[in-house]
Enzyme design. Structure first.
Site, mmCIF file in Angstrom:
data_model
loop_
_atom_site.group_PDB
_atom_site.id
_atom_site.type_symbol
_atom_site.label_atom_id
_atom_site.label_comp_id
_atom_site.label_asym_id
_atom_site.label_seq_id
_atom_site.Cartn_x
_atom_site.Cartn_y
_atom_site.Cartn_z
ATOM 1 N N TYR A 92 0.826 -1.210 0.000
ATOM 2 C CA TYR A 92 0.000 0.000 0.000
ATOM 3 C C TYR A 92 0.855 1.253 0.000
ATOM 4 O O TYR A 92 1.785 1.382 0.806
ATOM 5 C CB TYR A 92 -0.917 -0.020 1.217
ATOM 6 C CG TYR A 92 -2.076 0.939 1.170
ATOM 7 C CD1 TYR A 92 -2.632 1.355 -0.033
ATOM 8 C CD2 TYR A 92 -2.635 1.433 2.346
ATOM 9 C CE1 TYR A 92 -3.709 2.223 -0.069
ATOM 10 C CE2 TYR A 92 -3.715 2.297 2.337
ATOM 11 C CZ TYR A 92 -4.247 2.700 1.124
ATOM 12 O OH TYR A 92 -5.317 3.558 1.103
ATOM 13 N N HIS A 302 3.539 -8.854 10.343
ATOM 14 C CA HIS A 302 3.537 -8.262 9.004
ATOM 15 C C HIS A 302 4.974 -7.862 8.661
ATOM 16 O O HIS A 302 5.357 -6.700 8.748
ATOM 17 C CB HIS A 302 2.615 -7.049 9.004
ATOM 18 C CG HIS A 302 1.948 -6.772 7.703
ATOM 19 N ND1 HIS A 302 0.900 -7.518 7.223
ATOM 20 C CD2 HIS A 302 2.185 -5.825 6.770
ATOM 21 C CE1 HIS A 302 0.499 -7.030 6.064
ATOM 22 N NE2 HIS A 302 1.274 -6.007 5.756
#
Length: 319
Positions: A92, A302
């Site tokens: 992103y 993550h």
């Protein structure tokens, strides 16, 4: 074992919390009709970066709403044609990355097409009325407009269009086109294979954009999902439209596209992930009906997952 989400046995059964719009399938069928009507006008421009082993091009195509989309195309030299190809998607707000990132695959005989998402950190155009980047807020772009104007609808269609372009390249074997990416790139890997079912294999890593209501209920509308909280604070502070908002987000919730995937799936998840919670990823994975396997990293969040890149290469080399 420490946990930030449900126990693993519950994750394997979890089916998601976000509502599915009643016209979801019609919505995406209509979107694909719009995509098929687009003249892609593909353009290949030799890049300033070149190597003895691969030809490098800036590839441009026209997507829905007239946006001009950019991808880096690395084509190996001196390999048998037709050969396999990989479409790559980034995280992103990022971009397609360096040319050198693609050379490991090119050295193994793969063409690589890495897309810049419209309006983020690369060179693709956002056709939303401005030139240049819009960078953040893409989940909530279009929430106060018709659902057809959700920005991620357009980005999802771009991923399918790029895969279709790869399949049609004369040097590429249409039976060996694969997709990969992590986080947002994992989400776009899912959308790509769901909307372009000719993609034969896909390797998403901790995919983003799944089960928004679960993210909200876990109080994890921060980091990558921070704009969910931003939207409510600025545009619905009393949460009078909460049900409507989550239902509209359902149009771009990948758990509901997962059953369209026909290619073989190798997915990676870290059970300590607080950016894209494991349950949101399982909500999508549990709906995939194609051949699939899941690599579970109990102690990882993550972040880089050891061995995942090597395993993905082997997965694609198996053909």
């Amino acid at each position: 074992m420490p946990q930030v989400d449900m126990p693993l046995d519950q994750l394997k059964e979890y089916q998601g919390r976000n509502p599915r719009p009643a016209d979801f399938d019609a919505y995406w069928d209509r979107a694909l009709e719009e995509l098929r009507a687009v003249d892609a006008n593909v353009e290949l421009v030799p890049s300033k970066f070149q190597t003895p082993q691969a030809d490098c091009f800036d590839l441009y195509f026209t997507g829905v709403k007239g946006a001009r989309i950019h991808a880096k195309y690395v084509r190996p030299k001196n390999v048998q044609e037709p050969h396999p190809a990989i479409v790559m998607f980034h995280g992103y707000t990022g971009h397609a990355g360096d040319w050198s990132d693609k050379l490991a695959y090119a050295s193994l005989g793969f063409s690589v097409l890495a897309m810049d998402c419209r309006g983020q950190g690369g060179s693709s155009e956002d056709a939303g009325g401005v030139k240049g980047n819009t960078h953040h807020g893409h989940i909530i772009r279009g929430l106060d407009d018709h659902p057809d104007n959700l920005l991620f609808r357009q980005i999802f269609l771009d991923t399918a269009q790029l895969a279709g372009i790869a399949i049609e390249l004369p040097e590429v074997d249409p039976e060996r086109v694969y997709a990969m990416g992590g986080s947002q790139g994992g989400a776009l890997t899912i959308s790509c294979a769901a909307l372009e079912p000719r993609v034969k294999k896909l390797a998403p890593v901790f995919p983003f954009l799944c089960d928004y209501k679960r993210v909200w209920e876990m109080d994890l509308a921060k980091d990558a999902y921070a704009e969910l909280r931003t939207y409510f604070r600025h545009f619905d502070p009393l949460h009078e439209r909460e049900d409507e908002i989550f239902e509209k987000l359902g149009y771009i919730d990948l758990q509901f596209l997962a059953n369209r995937i026909q290619g073989e799936v190798l997915m990676y998840v870290g059970l300590m992930d607080t950016i894209c919670p494991p349950s949101t990823q399982f909500a999508m994975y549990n709906k995939i009906t194609a051949k699939k396997q899941l690599a579970i990293y109990p102690d990882f969040g993550h972040e880089g997952l050891p061995g995942s890149s090597d395993r993905t290469i082997q997965f694609f080399l198996e053909g």
